[in-house]
Design a protein around this motif. Structure first.
Motif, PDB file in Angstrom:
ATOM      1  N   GLY A  21      28.770  41.144  65.021  1.00 42.22           N
ATOM      2  CA  GLY A  21      28.127  41.540  63.850  1.00 42.22           C
ATOM      3  C   GLY A  21      26.558  42.561  64.157  1.00 42.22           C
ATOM      4  N   ARG A  71      25.278  45.978  63.026  1.00 45.56           N
ATOM      5  CA  ARG A  71      24.156  46.252  62.463  1.00 45.56           C
ATOM      6  C   ARG A  71      23.257  47.184  63.242  1.00 45.56           C
ATOM      7  N   ALA A  93      30.047  48.647  57.360  1.00 47.69           N
ATOM      8  CA  ALA A  93      31.067  47.816  57.919  1.00 47.69           C
ATOM      9  C   ALA A  93      32.231  48.079  57.362  1.00 47.69           C
ATOM     10  N   ARG A 130      33.886  38.727  61.796  1.00 46.67           N
ATOM     11  CA  ARG A 130      34.699  38.573  60.528  1.00 46.67           C
ATOM     12  C   ARG A 130      36.137  38.716  60.869  1.00 46.67           C
ATOM     13  N   ARG A 167      27.218  40.171  49.759  1.00 52.45           N
ATOM     14  CA  ARG A 167      27.967  40.607  51.118  1.00 52.45           C
ATOM     15  C   ARG A 167      29.221  39.913  51.331  1.00 52.45           C
ATOM     16  N   ARG A 212      36.979  44.383  50.871  1.00 52.72           N
ATOM     17  CA  ARG A 212      37.087  45.487  51.484  1.00 52.72           C
ATOM     18  C   ARG A 212      38.699  46.045  51.967  1.00 52.72           C
TER      19      ARG A 212
HETATM   20  O1   DC Z   1      27.576  38.493  61.303  1.00 51.23           O
HETATM   21  P1   DC Z   1      26.468  39.277  60.691  1.00 51.23           P
HETATM   22  O2   DC Z   1      25.801  38.948  59.314  1.00 51.23           O
HETATM   23  O3   DC Z   1      25.399  39.784  61.883  1.00 51.23           O
HETATM   24  O4   DC Z   1      27.153  40.355  60.120  1.00 51.23           O
HETATM   25  C1   DC Z   1      26.749  41.695  59.887  1.00 51.23           C
HETATM   26  C2   DC Z   1      27.569  42.538  58.826  1.00 51.23           C
HETATM   27  O5   DC Z   1      28.830  43.205  59.600  1.00 51.23           O
HETATM   28  C3   DC Z   1      28.432  41.793  57.706  1.00 51.23           C
HETATM   29  O6   DC Z   1      28.232  42.536  56.564  1.00 51.23           O
HETATM   30  C4   DC Z   1      29.883  41.645  58.019  1.00 51.23           C
HETATM   31  C5   DC Z   1      29.993  42.721  59.158  1.00 51.23           C
HETATM   32  N1   DC Z   1      30.874  42.352  60.242  1.00 51.23           N
HETATM   33  C6   DC Z   1      32.024  42.909  60.100  1.00 51.23           C
HETATM   34  O7   DC Z   1      32.550  43.297  59.257  1.00 51.23           O
HETATM   35  N2   DC Z   1      33.101  42.513  61.208  1.00 51.23           N
HETATM   36  C7   DC Z   1      32.588  41.790  62.176  1.00 51.23           C
HETATM   37  N3   DC Z   1      33.698  41.817  63.161  1.00 51.23           N
HETATM   38  C8   DC Z   1      31.282  41.350  62.095  1.00 51.23           C
HETATM   39  C9   DC Z   1      30.460  41.725  61.343  1.00 51.23           C
END
Ligand code: DC
Length: 223
Positions: A32, A36, A100, A128, A178, A185
């Protein structure tokens, strides 16, 4: 061994994943933070985050590093600039899902995430899509969940401690938005891998969750 930890925003992933990595002596990767960092850079360079070509170029052309300082504190840099704190700001949090969801951004960052496995055979990777897309063969996959209200409270406390001016209701709204963007998506939505262990952290302490995962990892290592 690769331990994949996935789950929605503020499900306790980061705190738990860092502690699990420490207990096992494994490298910790916060994916993440990578999404970011790209978002932070886009905002800094006044790039419209809905301009897909521009954000893909940024993701491809940027050098992102996650390095351990000490005591499970990690530094995140993009092109040499320390963004550890800046990437947690509400502005970045509000824009990161838009970045993302761009397939080209994901391809660039997933490539980098996989390349870490060549250097570190033992890792705890949180995100994720770790168990579903990045490391579908991970030996241990964990999916953390918690109610939106509990997650909003956690994020509220975290941001307050850091001196951000925030409102609980706004955070809850942001988390729900979010979640929706992340799970609907087209490119790698937030999904539980069929073979992932689900842990509901709503009424569990961090150490209980950490212990549960460490136990699962040890069991896996004995196989
Ligand atoms: O875990 P986090 O809240 O720091 O993640 C930030 C954003 O990045 C969140 O909107 C989801 C995305 N993300 C993603 O799409 N795939 C990942 N492997 C990690 C995070």
């Amino acid at each position: 061994m690769i331990v994949a930890i996935d789950g929605p925003a503020a499900s306790g992933k980061s705190t738990v994943a860092k502690e699990v990595a420490k207990r096992l002596g494994y490298k910790y990767i916060d994916t993440g933070a990578m999404y970011r960092a790209v978002t932070w850079k886009a905002l800094k360079e006044k790039i419209d985050v809905t301009n897909e070509d521009a954000v893909v170029a940024l993701a491809k052309g940027s050098q992102i590093e996650i390095s351990e300082l000490k005591n499970s504190h990690y530094k995140v840099t993009i092109d040499g600039e320390d963004v550890t704190e800046a990437i947690r700001s509400p502005k970045v949090s509000a824009a990161v899902s838009t970045v993302a969801k761009v397939p080209g951004v994901r391809t660039a960052l997933v490539k980098k995430q996989r390349s870490y496995a060549d250097i570190y055979p033992n890792m705890v990777v949180e995100g994720r899509d770790i168990g579903t897309v990045v490391f579908p063969d991970a030996e241990l996959k964990v999916f953390l969940k918690a109610s939106p209200v509990e997650r909003a409270k956690r994020r509220y406390r975290e941001l307050k401690e850091k001196g951000h001016k925030v409102e609980l209701s706004a955070i809850e709204r942001d988390i729900i938005t979010r979640d929706k963007i992340d799970s609907t998506r087209a490119a790698s939505p937030l999904l539980k891998a069929p073979d992932a262990r689900v842990i509901d952290t709503t009424s569990k302490t961090i150490s209980q969750v950490v212990q549960e995962i460490v136990n699962l990892a040890k069991k896996e290592l004995m196989k």
